[in-house]
Design a protein around this motif. Structure first.
Motif: not given
Lengths: 656, 154
Positions: A367-381, B26-37
């Motif tokens: 989940l942690g590995t693919l989640y950023p890839l999937i979001l990016d692929a669908f242009a969700l950030g 999921l909770s760990a994911l919520q608090s550890n995502i860093a968006y890009f700006f």
């Protein structure tokens, strides 16, 4: 000329792979012994052509043939010979060729060491491996041919990425690939059994040693990678939860679950569907890992767009392998009957719980590995998932796993008694808790709940094994009566405990300091004094280096070590590289790396005191050795005779 | 205990276990995502205050300055339209340099300076972080329609 021969050998290997994948399989369907017998020679021919192709590429690198595009991109005439050879697998195309060669090697090994297995079974296994080989060879020939010529030829090469110019990178990828590809054998055995429709204890017993050996390679490969990251990336970390690392860690987790589940399938004739699924997923994740690392998708999802042929081929191949094998599974699985029943307190339950924990841990990493890839692929950030996520999920999953590990392997099959177990292990439990609190307190003066838990769990795992070993020695004929597979299990579990101690203590008690230091200055840390004596300029074969001279002295003034960290600038790519100076030891590493010059002769310097970090790799070595001991147990060599007599043993003969 | 009951218990344990793990993940994911700006987004106030995010762009030529006698370094990061000043204390990665693409992770201070906890190293000198490439592309696209105020805004 030689590259063309290599290319031609690849095409021939593909032709042989097609024959190897189809004819023996057809032979088993229509019962044509001649076709079935083709499997082994086809495997040998395939191996021969792949060795020729690989040899041609190696030769092109050694001979500095910069008219080959891949050589020009990854080598240079000033590169030392050993790195010119390891540069063969320094890029995408060559890695694929190495993958193909290793697949050929495993197929050849199956053909050689399965003389006592039924011919039709071997034919199916080799055919399935031929199918995988077709996929890889097609991928190489259609999208990533390592022998493509460069017109006009380059005058010199772009050089190998300096990070890869290191001993660790000579051995790390081949080790890891041996593991990745080794899981194809377990996969092929599972698919062959599904095709035949016969999933019994014999099948589990046949695939066990192969799977364990693949797992051993993978363990060593990952440990080498971590060690390399520690000393070569230059900044003292040993695991970053980087997608590239996760790509190899996920199949390892599933592979670990698989070798345990296979044991239950063999001994108790149960968990069989689960085992087949694990075999399918272990290999699918190996494929996913290879492609994640090598396709450039991690650098950017849009790398797919710049080379759509590669991306589409990869996705199609993954879908075909995973979808095809799952479809076959769905079709055949209802026919598989598990006969072993067991109670709530039994070794099966412990094995199942451990398996579930490993699979869930893998899911979290995935989940942690693919989640950023999937979001990016669908242009969700564009997001990144940091190490805190992985630590927060992974550590709580490993704690119960270690708790189970202390007692689970020593329970009886079918049914055990909780009260008896508690009586037998309460002393170990008590000692572990006390040790978890006292040991760190005595050694470092402080203890946190996390450290206490880590040390206690490690003691619990080792203590549980010691108690069981004692019982076993008393009941069987002394130490000699203990089978090798049991020693293997004990060693591997002890290895895990050693890793846990290393992880816990390194994470908790490392001291790190980034400082500005000029020659002549010194710094005190953790009872040592680090003296920065001087910096020289040194020229290497393909780089220039600032060569630091550091002295480390103990509190009483005696010299502990002299270290020479370096800052290198590689000439071709003008890329700076940090080479750390490390004084290794069983209980602590001292680590110095030079950052950048700050002007007026001063440098940014990183100094580390890392307790118990060597235990990470010592533990991994123990785990690997345990695997080797288990795989060399004599009953696998005797297995075939007894397997033909009794397909299913309701009562396990040797408990291990 | 009947076999059916046993199976129900096993399944229940497995479901509870997986559910707990999923909730944890999921909770760990919520608090550890860093968006890009990108710098343009930061200056437009789109980036969260007091929360960790990633800022990326090209290091502006000549913007790098070190506090004497310290490891604190500051530099400006631009997406060619706007730029933001970044402050970082520690050792910079090998491939850091003026004119190079860089991704930093940290928080935006009330003074408009981005305080980075981490400056990301990449393994290849010709590599451009994809986020940075994307930000530069976007900034330049905007520049075509409505010429952005070029020059220093930092």
């Amino acid at each position: 000329m030689v590259p063309e021969l290599g290319h031609f050998a690849l095409i021939l290997a593909l032709c042989v792979a097609i024959v190897q994948a189809t004819v023996p399989l057809a032979g088993t369907v229509w019962r044509v012994p001649g076709w079935i017998a083709l499997a082994r020679p086809a495997a040998s021919a395939q191996m021969l052509f792949l060795v020729l192709a690989f040899g041609a590429l190696v030769w092109s690198f050694i001979a500095n043939d910069f008219s080959v595009a891949y050589v020009a991109q990854n080598s240079n005439s000033a590169l030392p010979l050993e790195y010119r050879i390891s540069a063969v697998w320094g890029g995408h195309e060559g890695s694929l060729l190495l993958w193909g060669l290793i697949l050929g090697g495993w197929t050849f090994a199956v053909a050689m060491f399965s003389r006592r297995l039924p011919d039709d079974m071997v034919a199916r296994v080799i055919a399935v491996m031929g199918l995988i080989s077709i996929g890889f060879l097609l991928f190489m020939l259609l999208t990533s041919n390592p022998f493509d010529r460069l017109v006009p030829p380059a005058p010199d090469g772009r050089d190998l990425n300096p990070l890869l110019q290191d001993f660790g990178l000579i051995v790390h990828p081949p080790m890891l690939y041996m593991g990745y590809v080794g899981f194809s054998v377990a996969f092929a055995f599972a698919i062959a059994a599904l095709i035949e429709g016969r999933l019994d204890a014999t099948w589990a017993r046949w695939s066990r040693p192969w799977t364990i050996v693949a797992w051993v390679f993978m363990t060593f490969g990952i440990a080498l990678g971590s060690w390399w990251a520690y000393y070569e990336l230059g900044w003292g970390g040993w695991w970053f939860w980087d997608p590239v690392e996760n790509a190899s860690f996920m199949p390892w987790l599933i592979g670990t679950a698989l070798i345990h589940s296979l044991a239950v399938s063999e001994k108790r004739n149960t968990f069989k569907n689960w085992t087949v699924l694990l075999a399918i997923f272990a290999f699918s994740l190996s494929l996913l890992g290879t492609f994640l690392v090598r396709s450039g998708v991690l650098t950017s999802v849009h790398a797919f767009a710049s080379d759509p042929a590669r991306g589409i081929f990869i996705l199609a191949f993954l879908l075909l392998v995973i979808g095809g094998s799952l479809a076959l599974f769905a079709w055949r699985a209802p026919a598989v009957k598990s006969t072993g029943h067991f109670q709530l307190v039994a070794r099966e339950t412990a094995m199942l719980s451990g398996n579930v924990l490993l699979v869930v841990a893998m899911g979290a990493v995935l989940l942690g590995t693919l989640y950023p890839l999937i979001l990016d692929a669908f242009a969700l950030g564009k997001i990144s998932v940091g190490p805190p996520y992985f630590n927060a999920v992974f550590v709580p999953l490993m704690a119960p796993l270690l708790l189970i590990l202390g007692v689970g392997p020593h329970m009886r099959w079918k049914q055990d008694d909780a009260a008896t177990l508690l009586r037998r292990y309460r002393f170990v439990l008590l000692v572990s808790v006390v040790a978890g609190i006292l040991l760190p307190l005595v050694a470092y003066g402080t203890v946190t709940p996390g450290v206490g838990l880590g040390v206690a769990l490690a003691c619990w795992v080792v203590g549980g094994s010691v108690v069981d070993l004692g019982r076993r020695v008393r009941t069987s004929r002394g130490l000699r009566g203990v089978p090798r597979s049991y020693w293997g299990m004990t060693t591997a579990h002890a290895g895990l405990a050693v890793v846990v101690v290393g992880v816990t203590l390194t994470s908790a008690y490392s001291t790190e300091s980034d400082v500005r230091m000029a020659p002549g200055e010194s710094l005190e840390m953790a009872g040592y004094t680090f003296h920065f004596d001087s910096v020289d300029q040194v020229a290497g074969p393909n780089y220039d280096a600032s060569f630091g001279h550091f002295r480390i002295t103990a509190a009483d003034g005696s010299q502990v070590a002299r270290l020479n960290p370096e800052k290198r600038i590689y000439r071709v790519q003008t890329m700076p590289m940090t080479e750390a100076g490390i004084d290794g030891g069983l209980f602590r590493d001292l680590f110095i790396a030079m950052g950048e010059p700050l002007g007026d002769g001063a440098w940014a310097v990183r100094i580390y005191h890392k307790p118990f970090i060597a235990w990470l790799w010592l533990g991994a070595i123990l785990m690997g050795c345990g695997g080797l001991l288990a795989a060399s147990d004599r009953r696998y060599r005797l297995a075939v005779k007894s397997a033909q007599a009794a397909t299913v043993g309701p009562v396990a003969t040797a408990e291990s | 205990m009947k076999a059916r009951h046993k199976r129900i218990i096993f399944v229940a344990i497995a479901i509870v276990g997986v559910a707990v793990a999923a909730a944890l993940a999921l909770s760990a994911l919520q608090s550890n995502i860093a968006y890009f700006f990108s710098p343009t987004q930061v200056l437009a106030g789109e980036a969260p205050k007091g929360k960790v995010f990633r800022l990326g762009g090209m290091v502006v030529e000549g913007s790098m300055a070190r506090k004497p006698g310290e490891l604190t370094v500051s530099f400006a990061v631009t997406d060619t339209a706007k730029s933001v000043t970044v402050s970082y204390t520690g050792i910079l990665p090998d491939l850091f340099g003026e004119g190079q693409g860089v991704v930093t992770r940290g928080k935006l201070g009330s003074d408009g300076v981005f305080y980075a906890e981490e400056v990301l190293a990449k393994h290849d000198e010709s590599y451009m972080p994809p986020e940075v490439q994307d930000a530069v592309d976007k900034a330049q696209k905007m520049g075509v329609t409505k010429p952005a105020a070029s020059g220093g805004n930092y």
